[in-house]
Design a protein around this motif. Structure first.
Motif, mmCIF file in Angstrom:
data_model
loop_
_atom_site.group_PDB
_atom_site.id
_atom_site.type_symbol
_atom_site.label_atom_id
_atom_site.label_comp_id
_atom_site.label_asym_id
_atom_site.label_seq_id
_atom_site.Cartn_x
_atom_site.Cartn_y
_atom_site.Cartn_z
ATOM 1 N N LEU A 1 34.529 41.344 36.941
ATOM 2 C CA LEU A 1 34.691 42.802 36.835
ATOM 3 C C LEU A 1 33.821 43.371 35.718
ATOM 4 C CD1 LEU A 1 38.550 42.932 37.368
ATOM 5 C CD2 LEU A 1 36.804 43.807 38.930
ATOM 6 N N MET A 2 33.742 42.655 34.618
ATOM 7 C CA MET A 2 32.910 43.140 33.513
ATOM 8 C C MET A 2 31.437 43.124 33.900
ATOM 9 S SD MET A 2 35.058 41.296 30.494
ATOM 10 C CE MET A 2 34.239 41.861 29.047
ATOM 11 N N ARG A 3 31.062 42.090 34.649
ATOM 12 C CA ARG A 3 29.666 42.059 35.110
ATOM 13 C C ARG A 3 29.411 43.192 36.100
ATOM 14 N NH1 ARG A 3 30.397 36.546 35.716
ATOM 15 N NH2 ARG A 3 30.205 36.681 37.975
ATOM 16 N N LEU A 4 30.422 43.494 36.889
ATOM 17 C CA LEU A 4 30.284 44.600 37.839
ATOM 18 C C LEU A 4 30.056 45.911 37.083
ATOM 19 C CD1 LEU A 4 30.626 45.600 40.846
ATOM 20 C CD2 LEU A 4 32.981 46.145 40.204
ATOM 21 N N ALA A 5 30.848 46.109 36.039
ATOM 22 C CA ALA A 5 30.686 47.333 35.249
ATOM 23 C C ALA A 5 29.319 47.390 34.594
ATOM 24 C CB ALA A 5 31.790 47.417 34.193
ATOM 25 N N ASP A 6 28.771 46.218 34.307
ATOM 26 C CA ASP A 6 27.440 46.162 33.692
ATOM 27 C C ASP A 6 26.323 46.191 34.718
ATOM 28 O OD1 ASP A 6 28.030 46.244 31.079
ATOM 29 O OD2 ASP A 6 27.876 44.097 30.684
ATOM 30 N N GLY A 7 26.691 46.143 35.986
ATOM 31 C CA GLY A 7 25.670 46.153 37.027
ATOM 32 C C GLY A 7 24.931 44.833 37.132
ATOM 33 N N GLU A 8 25.624 43.766 36.816
ATOM 34 C CA GLU A 8 24.949 42.459 36.777
ATOM 35 C C GLU A 8 25.403 41.526 37.900
ATOM 36 O OE1 GLU A 8 25.975 41.119 32.873
ATOM 37 O OE2 GLU A 8 24.305 42.190 31.919
ATOM 38 N N VAL A 9 25.972 42.081 38.924
ATOM 39 C CA VAL A 9 26.505 41.213 39.976
ATOM 40 C C VAL A 9 25.524 41.091 41.135
ATOM 41 C CG1 VAL A 9 28.929 41.599 39.488
ATOM 42 C CG2 VAL A 9 27.696 43.208 40.929
ATOM 43 N N SER A 10 25.634 39.983 41.814
ATOM 44 C CA SER A 10 24.855 39.801 43.038
ATOM 45 C C SER A 10 25.586 40.531 44.167
ATOM 46 C CB SER A 10 24.749 38.313 43.364
ATOM 47 O OG SER A 10 26.053 37.820 43.655
ATOM 48 N N ALA A 11 24.955 40.548 45.318
ATOM 49 C CA ALA A 11 25.547 41.246 46.460
ATOM 50 C C ALA A 11 26.898 40.630 46.834
ATOM 51 C CB ALA A 11 24.588 41.219 47.648
ATOM 52 N N ASP A 12 26.938 39.286 46.840
ATOM 53 C CA ASP A 12 28.194 38.610 47.195
ATOM 54 C C ASP A 12 29.281 38.916 46.173
ATOM 55 O OD1 ASP A 12 27.045 37.586 49.381
ATOM 56 O OD2 ASP A 12 26.734 35.556 48.564
ATOM 57 N N GLU A 13 28.864 38.855 44.902
ATOM 58 C CA GLU A 13 29.840 39.107 43.838
ATOM 59 C C GLU A 13 30.334 40.554 43.896
ATOM 60 O OE1 GLU A 13 28.639 36.134 40.196
ATOM 61 O OE2 GLU A 13 27.438 37.943 40.517
ATOM 62 N N GLU A 14 29.445 41.436 44.237
ATOM 63 C CA GLU A 14 29.838 42.840 44.318
ATOM 64 C C GLU A 14 30.891 43.036 45.402
ATOM 65 O OE1 GLU A 14 26.610 45.544 44.797
ATOM 66 O OE2 GLU A 14 27.897 47.290 44.819
ATOM 67 N N THR A 15 30.674 42.362 46.515
ATOM 68 C CA THR A 15 31.642 42.455 47.609
ATOM 69 C C THR A 15 33.010 41.953 47.152
ATOM 70 O OG1 THR A 15 29.852 42.052 49.150
ATOM 71 C CG2 THR A 15 32.093 41.787 49.998
ATOM 72 N N ARG A 16 32.985 40.823 46.445
ATOM 73 C CA ARG A 16 34.252 40.268 45.935
ATOM 74 C C ARG A 16 34.910 41.226 44.951
ATOM 75 N NH1 ARG A 16 32.741 35.345 42.963
ATOM 76 N NH2 ARG A 16 34.803 35.618 42.015
ATOM 77 N N ALA A 17 34.073 41.778 44.080
ATOM 78 C CA ALA A 17 34.620 42.665 43.049
ATOM 79 C C ALA A 17 35.201 43.932 43.664
ATOM 80 C CB ALA A 17 33.528 43.015 42.043
ATOM 81 N N VAL A 18 34.492 44.464 44.618
ATOM 82 C CA VAL A 18 34.970 45.684 45.267
ATOM 83 C C VAL A 18 36.294 45.414 45.984
ATOM 84 C CG1 VAL A 18 34.490 47.262 47.174
ATOM 85 C CG2 VAL A 18 32.721 46.790 45.479
#
Lengths: 216, 171
Positions: free
Chosen positions: A14-31
């Motif tokens: 989640l912190m990486r998501l807030a920092d915009g540091e996630v990959s596409a797969d990770e973004e999907t998981r985070a969302v």
């Protein structure tokens, strides 16, 4: 049924998501996590809030008097701690707009600069917490010196306590443009703060002025 | 994010070392014991404190009572929410050290002020405003003020406007 607590891995994601540091797969998981886990919103919002503050500070690091001669600090007292329901809600994470909101710039220099500023902010926060009086009396604020706008203060508020809503404004002083005078504006019409409400001193000099009578 | 947190933690520790308590000089918001002792040695028994009460209203034609004198703050936020300021009273009270001076406001409330000289010719001023029916409008306000620099307590509803109380140390 209550969702299980977020794991360390979830938090990092989640912190990486807030920092915009996630990959596409990770973004999907985070969302997906955002949609399913109420605590995930808080984590992202808090991380984003820190990031916003850092970016604003890096862009405008100098504090000073507003050109209009207005306000350098404002303190709201007696306001309730925002319950979770009152917090700003994140747009639906499934939308592109949400991804836009969550995307942070990836500039490395900016990030290192932001780290330094964040460090100061955290240190100031620690100092504030250490120096706060232990009393939790409602509508009481002890203003730490770091909340005062400058070392050239003509008048500094050390403590203010009222059952009503209070705002503290710093203005340029009459006799010395480098010094400040203080206006303590107490809302006579506001209902007394309910017992047990914690004061939320927030004297960040960058806060926006609300004129008296204006809806805060 | 990890880098940010590590850097933040390091800098916070450094700040903590720098921020260690020191008594090497006066601070506007805090005073070391040494300075208090020094201040009390030559502090006057009473401090002249000017209390000015103004009535702020919104009128068709704005004006500032000339008896108020030069007070540019009144044209700036938050005071600029009103465009007319009339002087209701202006008084200099000799506030004795260790005592509280009471001042009757036009709305029936009572302003109480105490003043304690501080180092470097600063003054710790405490003020409160009590309601006639009991209870406090302003339970306690503590400021550290330089001489001749006013601070304002505003917001009390009065007539069609608001009361503005300016307190200035006039040593």
């Amino acid at each position: 049924m209550r969702k299980p607590a977020l794991t360390q891995e979830d938090l990092q994601l989640l912190m990486r998501l807030a920092d915009g540091e996630v990959s596409a797969d990770e973004e999907t998981r985070a969302v997906r996590m955002l949609a399913q886990h109420p605590d995930a919103h808080d984590v992202v919002l808090e991380t984003m809030t820190l990031g916003d503050w850092v970016r604003e500070t890096v862009e405008a690091p100098t504090l000073g008097f507003d050109i209009s001669g207005a306000v350098m600090a404002r303190l709201d007292i007696g306001e309730k701690l925002s319950p979770a329901a009152d917090r700003p809600t994140l747009p639906s994470p499934a939308t592109a707009e949400a991804r836009k909101v969550l995307a942070f710039p990836k500039s490395a220099p900016l990030r290192w600069g932001a780290a330094a500023v964040a460090a100061l902010a955290i240190a100031a926060g620690i100092a504030f917490v250490i120096e706060r009086p232990s009393s939790t009396t409602p509508a009481v604020a002890h203003l730490d010196p770091v909340a005062a706008p400058a070392d050239t203060v003509g008048v500094a508020v050390d403590h203010v306590e009222s059952p009503n809503g209070v705002s503290v404004f710093y203005l340029p002083a009459a006799l010395n443009a480098n010094a400040s005078s203080v206006v303590v504006w107490i809302d006579d019409d506001s209902p007394p703060a309910p017992s047990g409400t914690a004061a939320v001193p927030s004297a960040a000099p960058s806060q926006v002025l609300h004129a008296p009578g204006e809806k805060k | 994010m990890k880098k940010l947190l590590v850097a933040a933690l390091g800098a916070a520790c450094a700040f903590g070392l720098v921020h260690a308590p020191s008594s090497t000089g006066p601070s506007l918001a805090g005073t070391s014991l040494g300075w208090v002792g020094e201040a009390r040695a030559d502090a006057p028994a009473a401090v002249n404190t000017e209390i000015m009460v103004m009535h702020a209203t919104q009128e068709a034609a704005g004006s500032i009572d000339p008896r108020i004198g030069n007070m540019p703050q009144l044209t700036k936020p938050p005071f600029s929410a009103y465009n007319a300021y009339k002087l209701l009273d202006k008084k200099v009270v000799a506030v004795e050290r260790g005592k509280t001076a009471a001042y009757a406001l036009p709305n029936g409330r009572t302003l109480q002020v105490s003043v304690e000289p501080q180092p470097n010719k600063l003054y710790k001023v405490s003020a409160s405003i009590s309601r006639p029916e009991g209870g406090a409008f302003l339970k306690l306000l503590e400021v550290t003020a330089a001489p001749n620099e006013p601070f304002f307590v505003a917001g009390q509803t009065y007539g069609k406007g608001s009361l503005v109380v300016a307190v200035t140390i006039r040593p």
